[in-house]
Enzyme design. Structure first.
Site, PDB file in Angstrom:
ATOM      1  N   ARG A 271       0.842  -1.195   0.000  1.00  0.00           N
ATOM      2  CA  ARG A 271       0.000   0.000   0.000  1.00  0.00           C
ATOM      3  C   ARG A 271       0.877   1.244   0.000  1.00  0.00           C
ATOM      4  O   ARG A 271       0.538   2.262  -0.612  1.00  0.00           O
ATOM      5  CB  ARG A 271      -0.925   0.006   1.219  1.00  0.00           C
ATOM      6  CG  ARG A 271      -1.648   1.352   1.420  1.00  0.00           C
ATOM      7  CD  ARG A 271      -2.769   1.284   2.432  1.00  0.00           C
ATOM      8  NE  ARG A 271      -2.422   0.595   3.649  1.00  0.00           N
ATOM      9  CZ  ARG A 271      -1.711   1.126   4.664  1.00  0.00           C
ATOM     10  NH1 ARG A 271      -1.241   2.363   4.573  1.00  0.00           N
ATOM     11  NH2 ARG A 271      -1.472   0.429   5.756  1.00  0.00           N
TER      12      ARG A 271
ATOM     13  N   TYR B 267     -15.624  17.062 -17.005  1.00  0.00           N
ATOM     14  CA  TYR B 267     -16.024  15.657 -16.991  1.00  0.00           C
ATOM     15  C   TYR B 267     -17.046  15.434 -15.875  1.00  0.00           C
ATOM     16  O   TYR B 267     -16.914  15.972 -14.777  1.00  0.00           O
ATOM     17  CB  TYR B 267     -14.790  14.782 -16.786  1.00  0.00           C
ATOM     18  CG  TYR B 267     -15.097  13.351 -16.413  1.00  0.00           C
ATOM     19  CD1 TYR B 267     -15.921  12.567 -17.210  1.00  0.00           C
ATOM     20  CD2 TYR B 267     -14.559  12.779 -15.271  1.00  0.00           C
ATOM     21  CE1 TYR B 267     -16.213  11.260 -16.880  1.00  0.00           C
ATOM     22  CE2 TYR B 267     -14.839  11.463 -14.926  1.00  0.00           C
ATOM     23  CZ  TYR B 267     -15.663  10.709 -15.733  1.00  0.00           C
ATOM     24  OH  TYR B 267     -15.948   9.420 -15.391  1.00  0.00           O
TER      25      TYR B 267
ATOM     26  N   LYS C 232      -7.237   5.592 -19.897  1.00  0.00           N
ATOM     27  CA  LYS C 232      -7.513   6.031 -21.257  1.00  0.00           C
ATOM     28  C   LYS C 232      -6.302   5.823 -22.176  1.00  0.00           C
ATOM     29  O   LYS C 232      -5.888   4.700 -22.408  1.00  0.00           O
ATOM     30  CB  LYS C 232      -7.983   7.479 -21.219  1.00  0.00           C
ATOM     31  CG  LYS C 232      -9.085   7.772 -20.189  1.00  0.00           C
ATOM     32  CD  LYS C 232     -10.319   6.908 -20.348  1.00  0.00           C
ATOM     33  CE  LYS C 232     -11.505   7.385 -19.527  1.00  0.00           C
ATOM     34  NZ  LYS C 232     -11.329   7.360 -18.082  1.00  0.00           N
TER      35      LYS C 232
END
Length: 395
Positions: free
Chosen positions: A64, A117, A215
């Protein structure tokens, strides 16, 4: 040999943070699919430091906090954006949330794009506003409007997308950086649509770059991720502490997939841009189309700014239909190669209706998108095939 930041973009995409494995000579970084690490005595951590992926940490103790595969991705992203440090997250929204929690406190004010967005708007409106952070939408393509908004109410952050999602407005990043800094604000640029291959906001004066690595960086629609790249290493330290405390880091396999995608980013973006330009030219002359939104068109109001600060005009084309919402929905239903689906930036072409899909969260707000709007993510298929698909779908 370690990659040098003086190397060209395509070279950095393949080599930065990705030196051959010293143990086996593997030319692809290993997937360190582990949660914890053996220590040489209490506090005796292995790895970290030096010039490699672990140079920002003292050693590995728990994934983590730090993981070598994720560190390789972060080293590569920092090199591609020309930043002092990058951090990789489980999603683009996780990256945005962690950054905003790091730089904002209750009572702060933020300027956001008037056509942001939908997920970003939802984060500000549904999560941060109840926390005490206010926001104001402004047209980021209008520097005077941004400067006036800063004078009207001091802001801690100016949040910019360029091109914006989904209306493809263009912000003059250099000029907005001047306005933001004169007002004591940070300029944050969402560079997802352009990718670092086409645009490098930090070189233009921005303070922070954010990405949905899902993306174009990943590029194959098989991984979800996000990233933040900073010019200020001290901000990187603060953000790393928030990321570790809130647990928003991405996993090692996701980091490996994103690195795999980045290696071909340059050649993919060249094809995305070439195909998108052809699609835009086709749609401009079609009788079913009322408006084509693409910064590569000379008629686009942001064309000159885009040409100044971008290497190419990107792979997203938005279009408005003369027949209104009904025609927009019909187009989405008729394509063969353009797959109806959310997201963008993959090798395959996608089509969507923003008003009912990616931007449904802005319905009824001042950011509501036109109902006749269709967004195309133009992939890297054969360009002739894509044009024929659209011709047939438009009738």
């Amino acid at each position: 040999m370690a990659a040098r930041h003086a190397d060209g973009f395509e070279t950095l995409a393949i080599h930065a943070g990705q030196e051959p494995d010293p143990l086996t000579g593997a030319v692809v970084p290993p997937i360190y699919q582990t949660s914890t690490y053996a220590q040489d005595g209490v506090g005796g951590l292995r790895g970290g430091g030096g010039d490699g992926p672990g140079r920002f940490i003292e050693g590995y103790e728990y994934s983590r906090t730090a993981n070598p595969t994720r560190g390789a991705l972060e080293e590569c992203l920092a090199a591609l954006e020309g930043g002092a440090r990058a951090l990789a997250f489980a999603s683009g929204m996780a990256a945005e949330d962690a950054l905003l929690r790091t730089v904002l406190t209750p009572g702060d004010h933020v300027l956001i794009p008037h056509d942001a967005y939908g997920g970003t708007f939802r984060l500000f409106d549904k999560i941060l506003k109840p926390w005490g952070v206010s926001y104001r939408p402004v047209p980021v393509s209008d520097p005077d409007a941004v400067r006036a908004a800063l004078a009207d109410a001091p802001a801690k952050v100016v949040w910019v997308e360029s091109p914006t999602n989904p209306l493809l407005s263009i912000a003059d990043i250099s000029l907005l950086a001047q306005h933001a800094h004169q007002a004591g604000a940070l300029l944050v640029v969402d560079n997802t649509f352009a990718s670092p291959y086409l645009q490098q906001p930090l070189e233009l004066g921005a303070d922070v770059v954010v990405h949905s690595t899902t993306k174009y960086l990943g590029g194959h629609s098989d991984v979800v991720g996000g990233a933040v790249v900073m010019a200020d290493p001290s901000l990187g330290e603060r953000l790393a502490a928030v990321q570790n405390s809130t647990g928003s880091a991405g996993g090692p396999f996701d980091a490996w997939l994103t690195l795999r995608g980045i290696r071909t980013l340059g050649v993919r973006m060249d094809r995305h841009c070439a195909n998108a330009a052809r699609v835009a030219d086709l749609l401009v002359g079609h009788p079913a189309v009322s408006q084509v939104l693409y910064p590569g068109l000379e008629t686009h109001p942001g064309h000159e700014v885009a040409a100044k600060q971008m290497r190419g005009f990107g792979g997203i084309v938005s279009v408005r239909l003369r027949g209104g919402e009904e025609a927009a929905l019909a187009l989405c239903a008729r394509t063969r190669l353009f797959t109806l689906g959310e997201s963008l930036g993959g090798v395959e072409s996608l089509i969507e209706h923003p008003g009912r899909m990616t931007h449904a969260s802005v319905a009824g707000s001042e950011l509501e998108v036109p109902a006749d709007l269709v967004r195309l993510s133009v992939g890297i298929e054969n360009g002739d095939d894509l044009l024929e698909d659209l011709r047939a779908a438009l009738g």
